[in-house]
Scaffold this active site. Structure first.
Site, mmCIF file in Angstrom:
data_model
loop_
_atom_site.group_PDB
_atom_site.id
_atom_site.type_symbol
_atom_site.label_atom_id
_atom_site.label_comp_id
_atom_site.label_asym_id
_atom_site.label_seq_id
_atom_site.Cartn_x
_atom_site.Cartn_y
_atom_site.Cartn_z
ATOM 1 N N ASP A 17 1.138 -1.591 -0.538
ATOM 2 C CA ASP A 17 0.323 -0.179 0.148
ATOM 3 C C ASP A 17 1.131 1.281 -0.298
ATOM 4 O OD1 ASP A 17 -2.004 1.620 0.695
ATOM 5 O OD2 ASP A 17 -2.059 1.554 2.669
ATOM 6 N N ASP A 19 0.357 4.979 0.452
ATOM 7 C CA ASP A 19 0.033 6.008 2.185
ATOM 8 C C ASP A 19 0.016 5.364 3.395
ATOM 9 O OD1 ASP A 19 -0.372 8.492 0.015
ATOM 10 O OD2 ASP A 19 -2.344 7.841 -0.453
ATOM 11 N N ASP A 25 0.209 9.147 5.801
ATOM 12 C CA ASP A 25 -1.547 9.433 5.072
ATOM 13 C C ASP A 25 -1.465 11.101 5.321
ATOM 14 O OD1 ASP A 25 -2.936 9.262 3.451
ATOM 15 O OD2 ASP A 25 -4.324 7.059 5.120
ATOM 16 N N SER A 26 -2.834 11.459 5.097
ATOM 17 C CA SER A 26 -2.867 12.608 4.826
ATOM 18 C C SER A 26 -4.931 12.355 5.068
ATOM 19 C CB SER A 26 -2.992 13.537 4.754
ATOM 20 O OG SER A 26 -3.852 14.844 4.530
ATOM 21 N N SER A 63 -8.524 7.992 -4.307
ATOM 22 C CA SER A 63 -9.959 8.198 -4.844
ATOM 23 C C SER A 63 -10.069 9.518 -5.070
ATOM 24 C CB SER A 63 -11.152 7.953 -3.672
ATOM 25 O OG SER A 63 -11.089 8.520 -2.353
ATOM 26 N N ASP A 136 -1.238 -0.288 6.076
ATOM 27 C CA ASP A 136 -1.764 0.122 7.629
ATOM 28 C C ASP A 136 -3.196 -0.129 7.849
ATOM 29 O OD1 ASP A 136 -2.555 2.013 4.823
ATOM 30 O OD2 ASP A 136 -2.293 2.953 6.536
HETATM 31 MG MG LIG Z 1 -2.970 3.056 3.561
#
Ligand SMILES: [Mg+2]
Length: 201
Positions: A17, A19, A25-26, A63, A136
């Site tokens: 994966d 992010d 990630d955000s 997305s 994650d």
């Molecule tokens: Mg992720």
């Protein structure tokens, strides 16, 4: 998964994966290269996996594209800069598969559905029994199980108690970060560690 012989437990492909695994990630999405920040140790971890002979593919939901927050051109620019930085660190990404859709689109590629892994498998002739997914979120694990990956690692401070009613959400192991995951994957080379004998989560 039943491990029939020693060879079948040797992992050869790693799906990552993006992010929360490679970069931070955000909640407001990663919308430019300026916002993309590598998690410390992730470049080195990918380099170690590459040196150990693993093929590495990125499997990522994006997305933000379907939501109109980012164009594919900008997304490709982020991928390109990311790949260059990884290569500078000695790693190699063999392919990037992304889902641009939103949950409303009804696609078959958005994780937890297995479409991206299955596409990669078809294109590159991957043996999923010998593949590991690192993510994650529980949706990464569900995607790995749906595709048939032999091993699935969940990163972060996740606990599996909320997901324990659904065996498809249960990873083989929970580890703090990609560095630890790479160490774990590499240590499995040539070792017979069927899932049933994994340490308790
Ligand atoms: Mg992720």
């Amino acid at each position: 998964m039943t491990v029939k012989n020693k060879k079948s437990s040797i992992l050869r492909t790693v799906f990552l994966d993006r992010d929360g695994v490679i970069n931070f990630d955000s909640a407001s999405y990663i919308l430019s290269w300026d916002e993309f920040k590598f998690i410390p140790g992730s470049i080195e971890a990918i380099a170690r996996l590459t040196s150990a002979g693993f093929r590495i593919f990125i499997i990522t939901n994006q997305s933000a594209v379907g939501r109109g927050l980012i164009t594919t051109d900008v997304l490709f620019n982020i991928f390109s800069n990311m790949t260059r930085a990884i290569e500078s660190g000695g790693g190699q990404i063999d392919g990037i598969f992304f889902c641009p859709h939103t949950p409303k689109d009804g696609c078959d590629c958005r994780k937890p559905l297995p479409g991206m892994i299955l596409n990669a498998t078809k294109k590159y002739g991957i043996n999923l029994d010998l593949a590991c997914m690192v993510g994650d979120k529980p949706s990464d694990i569900k995607c790995a199980r749906a595709a048939g990956c032999g091993y699935a690692i969940l990163l972060g401070n996740n606990t599996i108690s909320d997901a324990s009613h659904d065996p498809d959400l249960v990873p083989d192991i929970v580890l703090p970060d990609l560095k630890a995951a790479a160490n774990r994957i590499i240590s499995r080379l040539g070792k017979d560690l069927p899932r049933a004998k994994e340490p308790a989560l």
